[in-house]
Design an enzyme around this catalytic site. Structure first.
Site, PDB file in Angstrom:
ATOM      1  N   ASP A 141      18.238  16.457  19.381  1.00 48.01           N
ATOM      2  CA  ASP A 141      18.104  15.399  18.373  1.00 48.01           C
ATOM      3  C   ASP A 141      19.390  15.207  17.576  1.00 48.01           C
ATOM      4  O   ASP A 141      19.341  14.767  16.423  1.00 48.01           O
ATOM      5  CB  ASP A 141      16.961  15.712  17.382  1.00 48.01           C
ATOM      6  N   CYS A 198      -6.340   5.577  31.426  1.00 52.56           N
ATOM      7  CA  CYS A 198      -6.647   6.118  30.093  1.00 52.56           C
ATOM      8  C   CYS A 198      -5.842   5.407  29.011  1.00 52.56           C
ATOM      9  O   CYS A 198      -4.627   5.235  29.134  1.00 52.56           O
ATOM     10  CB  CYS A 198      -6.353   7.609  30.060  1.00 52.56           C
ATOM     11  N   CYS A 205      -4.915   5.624  17.538  1.00 50.90           N
ATOM     12  CA  CYS A 205      -3.857   5.493  16.529  1.00 50.90           C
ATOM     13  C   CYS A 205      -4.392   4.832  15.261  1.00 50.90           C
ATOM     14  O   CYS A 205      -4.861   3.693  15.310  1.00 50.90           O
ATOM     15  CB  CYS A 205      -2.688   4.688  17.094  1.00 50.90           C
ATOM     16  N   CYS A 221       3.942   3.431  12.513  1.00 52.94           N
ATOM     17  CA  CYS A 221       3.613   4.812  12.875  1.00 52.94           C
ATOM     18  C   CYS A 221       3.593   5.715  11.639  1.00 52.94           C
ATOM     19  O   CYS A 221       4.516   5.698  10.823  1.00 52.94           O
ATOM     20  CB  CYS A 221       4.639   5.322  13.887  1.00 52.94           C
ATOM     21  N   CYS A 248       2.044  12.821  12.194  1.00 54.81           N
ATOM     22  CA  CYS A 248       0.695  12.527  12.696  1.00 54.81           C
ATOM     23  C   CYS A 248       0.618  13.000  14.133  1.00 54.81           C
ATOM     24  O   CYS A 248       1.556  12.820  14.908  1.00 54.81           O
ATOM     25  CB  CYS A 248       0.436  11.023  12.613  1.00 54.81           C
TER      26      CYS A 248
END
Length: 383
Positions: A141, A198, A205, A221, A248
Site C-alpha cells: 500500500d 452469487c 452492502c 462505502c 466495514c
C-alpha cells in the site's frame, strides 16, 4: 573475470515460494507486469469520481496499471498473501450490539504495513543471494499499484464482485504485498473466477456502494466514509453506518467463500485494547493523548482523533436511546472541534427522536391498558 553462473529460474521460483512460506506468508505467486486489460476500467472509475477525495488514486494516472513505469526494468511481480483473521473474532454479535463499537477485522491488531514490507525485503535479500544482478523493491500500500489484479494474475485467487481478492482455501481475510523484480521468473496461472451467479455482497452492502459487479463507488462505502474521508460524513449515510466506527466487513461476512478462511498465526494481528468487544462510550471517553497512546502501532491512528470522535458520535446517534449517551455527547460537545460538534448535534437529535418514539410507545401501551380496564368494568350489554 569469471562468468556469472547460469540461473535456473524455474528452480529459483520454487525456492522463492518456499522462502515466502518460511517467512510467514500464507501464499506466494508470480506474474508478469502486463495490466493493459485493466487500464480502461481504471480510467472509467476515476472519471466517474468513484475515488472520492482519495486524490492519490488519480495522481499517477495509469501508472497503477504499469508496474514497469513505477520501477523501470521490472519484469515480474512476486505477490504475497498474509492471512489476518484473528481467533475468536466476534462478527455479527457485535454488529447487533448497538452500544458496542464495530472495528474492521484487519484493524484489530498491529498495523500490517511494516510487518509485510520487512518480510518482503527479507525475501528480496534471499533472492539476491542467488541472483547477484537482482534489483527489487517491496510494496505494501505504499505506491500506485493495482495489487488485486496483480495477485489475481499471480494465481493467488480471483477478484470478487465486491472488488476484493478471493481464494478458495482462504476466503478474503488476508493482506497483499508485492515484490517487484527485474528477473524473468516463470509465471503462475490465474485461477478461474468462482463467484458464479452469487450477488450476496452486492445485496448486503448497507450503503449500496457496490453499484455493479466488480465496481465500488468509494464515496458510498462505509470504509471510505469512516477511514479515508476527512470531512463531514454525508447525512444520508449516517444512519446506515450503524455502530461501524472504523471500516466495514459486511461484504466479506456474507461471502460464502469465507467459510474457508484461515485463522492467522500472527500474534500481532490479535485484538488489542479489547477492540473486538468494547463499548462506544468507553472509546468516546478517550482524550487525544489516550487515543494516540492506545492506537500506537495500529492502522486506526492514521485517521486522527477528530475523525475517530466523528465516527463514534455517529454510532452513538445510531445506538438505542440511553441517557448516558445523551450526557456523554453533551459533555464532549463542550471540548470538540467544529466537525465533531456537527456530528454530536446529529447524534443528539437521533437520541431525542428515539426517546420520543419510546414515550409514544409507552403512552400507547398505557392507553390500551386503560381501555381494557374500562372495558372489563362495563356491563356485558353496554355499547
Amino acid at each position: 573475470m569469471s562468468e556469472q553462473p547460469t540461473i535456473n529460474y524455474q528452480d529459483l521460483a520454487e525456492k522463492i515460494k518456499l522462502w515466502g512460506k518460511e517467512l510467514g506468508f500464507s501464499d506466494v505467486g508470480i506474474c508478469d507486469v502486463d495490466l493493459k486489460t485493466h487500464e480502461q476500467a481504471l480510467t472509467k472509475w476515476l472519471e466517474n469520481g468513484y475515488h472520492g477525495d482519495m486524490d492519490y488514486m488519480a495522481r499517477h494516472d495509469l501508472m497503477r496499471a504499469r508496474p514497469a513505469d513505477l520501477l523501470p526494468g521490472t519484469l515480474r511481480v512476486i505477490s504475497a498473501r498474509l492471512d489476518y483473521l484473528p481467533t475468536g473474532a466476534k462478527f455479527a454479535k457485535i454488529l447487533k450490539q448497538s452500544d458496542h463499537a464495530y472495528i474492521s477485522r484487519y484493524a484489530l491488531g498491529r498495523d500490517y504495513h511494516k510487518l509485510m514490507r520487512n518480510r518482503l525485503k527479507q525475501l528480496g535479500d534471499k533472492i539476491t543471494a542467488h541472483c547477484e544482478q537482482l534489483n527489487f523493491r517491496p510494496f505494501v500500500d505504499s505506491a500506485p499499484v493495482l495489487e488485486r489484479p496483480l495477485a489475481e494474475k499471480a494465481g493467488l485467487g480471483w477478484v470478487g464482485k465486491h472488488s476484493l481478492l478471493l481464494n478458495e482455501q482462504a476466503g478474503s481475510w488476508f493482506f497483499l504485498g508485492e515484490l517487484m523484480v527485474n528477473i524473468e521468473l516463470p509465471i503462475d496461472q490465474p485461477k478461474a473466477n468462482q463467484c458464479g451467479a452469487c450477488v450476496s455482497c452486492i445485496k448486503i452492502c448497507p450503503t449500496q456502494a457496490i453499484i455493479e459487479p466488480y465496481v465500488v463507488d468509494a464515496r458510498r462505502c462505509i470504509s471510505y466514509l469512516t477511514i479515508e474521508l476527512r470531512d463531514s460524513i454525508p447525512v444520508e449515510f449516517r444512519p446506515l453506518i450503524g455502530n461501524r466506527i472504523y471500516g466495514c466487513d459486511d461484504c466479506q461476512l456474507i461471502c460464502p467463500w469465507n467459510r474457508f478462511s484461515q485463522l492467522t498465526s500472527e500474534d500481532d494481528f490479535q485484538p488489542r485494547n479489547h477492540f473486538d468487544h468494547v463499548t462506544l462510550l468507553e472509546l468516546f471517553a478517550w482524550d487525544e493523548a489516550t487515543f494516540l497512546k492506545k492506537t500506537e502501532g495500529s492502522p486506526i491512528r492514521r485517521i486522527g482523533f477528530d475523525c475517530w470522535q466523528r465516527n463514534i458520535a455517529v454510532a452513538l446517534g445510531n445506538a438505542k436511546y440511553d441517557q448516558s449517551i445523551v450526557e456523554d455527547l453533551t459533555k464532549q460537545k463542550q471540548i470538540s472541534s467544529e466537525m465533531v460538534i456537527e456530528h454530536i448535534d446529529w447524534a443528539l437529535e437521533q437520541q431525542q427522536l428515539k426517546l420520543n418514539k419510546l414515550n409514544e410507545e409507552t403512552n400507547l401501551r398505557l392507553t390500551q391498558r386503560l381501555i381494557r380496564t374500562i372495558e372489563k368494568g362495563l356491563p356485558r350489554d353496554a355499547n
